[in-house]
Design a protein around this motif. Sequence first.
Motif, mmCIF file in Angstrom:
data_model
loop_
_atom_site.group_PDB
_atom_site.id
_atom_site.type_symbol
_atom_site.label_atom_id
_atom_site.label_comp_id
_atom_site.label_asym_id
_atom_site.label_seq_id
_atom_site.Cartn_x
_atom_site.Cartn_y
_atom_site.Cartn_z
ATOM 1 N N ASP A 1 -61.596 39.544 12.991
ATOM 2 C CA ASP A 1 -61.875 38.359 13.800
ATOM 3 C C ASP A 1 -62.999 38.531 14.822
ATOM 4 O O ASP A 1 -63.123 37.732 15.728
ATOM 5 C CB ASP A 1 -60.608 37.868 14.512
ATOM 6 N N ARG A 2 -63.806 39.553 14.698
ATOM 7 C CA ARG A 2 -64.960 39.706 15.577
ATOM 8 C C ARG A 2 -66.183 39.080 14.916
ATOM 9 O O ARG A 2 -66.270 38.994 13.700
ATOM 10 C CB ARG A 2 -65.227 41.178 15.882
ATOM 11 N N PHE A 3 -67.131 38.648 15.733
ATOM 12 C CA PHE A 3 -68.380 38.075 15.242
ATOM 13 C C PHE A 3 -69.368 39.216 15.037
ATOM 14 O O PHE A 3 -69.641 39.978 15.971
ATOM 15 C CB PHE A 3 -68.921 37.065 16.264
ATOM 16 N N ASN B 1 -74.403 32.090 2.479
ATOM 17 C CA ASN B 1 -73.155 31.798 1.770
ATOM 18 C C ASN B 1 -72.179 31.239 2.799
ATOM 19 O O ASN B 1 -72.585 30.879 3.896
ATOM 20 C CB ASN B 1 -72.611 33.033 1.031
ATOM 21 N N GLU B 2 -70.894 31.167 2.447
ATOM 22 C CA GLU B 2 -69.929 30.544 3.362
ATOM 23 C C GLU B 2 -69.761 31.313 4.664
ATOM 24 O O GLU B 2 -69.298 30.758 5.652
ATOM 25 C CB GLU B 2 -68.567 30.368 2.677
ATOM 26 N N LYS B 3 -70.179 32.571 4.726
ATOM 27 C CA LYS B 3 -69.990 33.328 5.965
ATOM 28 C C LYS B 3 -71.286 33.762 6.646
ATOM 29 O O LYS B 3 -71.318 33.896 7.861
ATOM 30 C CB LYS B 3 -69.121 34.555 5.713
ATOM 31 N N LEU B 4 -72.367 33.965 5.927
ATOM 32 C CA LEU B 4 -73.585 34.520 6.510
ATOM 33 C C LEU B 4 -74.630 33.452 6.815
ATOM 34 O O LEU B 4 -74.995 32.663 5.950
ATOM 35 C CB LEU B 4 -74.207 35.570 5.586
ATOM 36 N N PRO C 1 -68.269 31.691 14.177
ATOM 37 C CA PRO C 1 -67.902 32.928 13.484
ATOM 38 C C PRO C 1 -66.982 32.648 12.300
ATOM 39 O O PRO C 1 -66.250 31.667 12.299
ATOM 40 C CB PRO C 1 -67.177 33.740 14.558
ATOM 41 N N THR C 2 -67.057 33.488 11.306
ATOM 42 C CA THR C 2 -66.164 33.372 10.158
ATOM 43 C C THR C 2 -64.948 34.263 10.390
ATOM 44 O O THR C 2 -64.928 35.088 11.292
ATOM 45 C CB THR C 2 -66.862 33.824 8.864
ATOM 46 N N GLN C 3 -63.952 34.094 9.575
ATOM 47 C CA GLN C 3 -62.754 34.918 9.690
ATOM 48 C C GLN C 3 -62.964 36.224 8.935
ATOM 49 O O GLN C 3 -62.887 36.277 7.725
ATOM 50 C CB GLN C 3 -61.539 34.172 9.123
ATOM 51 N N HIS D 1 -69.289 42.229 5.859
ATOM 52 C CA HIS D 1 -68.651 41.432 6.910
ATOM 53 C C HIS D 1 -69.643 41.167 8.032
ATOM 54 O O HIS D 1 -69.547 41.732 9.116
ATOM 55 C CB HIS D 1 -67.410 42.149 7.442
ATOM 56 N N VAL D 2 -70.619 40.299 7.761
ATOM 57 C CA VAL D 2 -71.645 39.943 8.732
ATOM 58 C C VAL D 2 -71.692 38.423 8.830
ATOM 59 O O VAL D 2 -71.684 37.727 7.822
ATOM 60 C CB VAL D 2 -73.031 40.499 8.314
ATOM 61 N N ASP D 3 -71.744 37.923 10.073
ATOM 62 C CA ASP D 3 -71.789 36.484 10.307
ATOM 63 C C ASP D 3 -73.209 35.974 10.527
ATOM 64 O O ASP D 3 -73.539 34.869 10.124
ATOM 65 C CB ASP D 3 -70.951 36.130 11.536
#
Length: 103
Positions: free
Chosen positions: A13-15, A72-75, A7-9, A33-35
Amino acid sequence: MNQVIQPTQNHDDRFHIILVHEPDYADAVAYHHVDLQLSGHSHGGQINFPMIGAMVTPVGSKKYISGLYKINEKLTLYTNRGIGTTILPFRFLCRPELTIIEL
């Protein structure tokens, strides 16, 4: 394929997981805000040729046809090939797929 998706921050802090039928929406989802995005719709291209690639993909599945992508760095996006067909009633060099994702 055994890959761990961390998970990303996010702000809480939820996934966050989103289910989107068409995988190409990942480019828009990446701004939220999606992982993890789980998609299908592409049927893996259904008919594939070596060095050419997928021959048949529905609208909304032209870019992310099959497998795991880091958008990208989070998805992270996973596009499942599924077991069905579209337009033509057969597959070539595109095995059907059922995926188990353990969270």
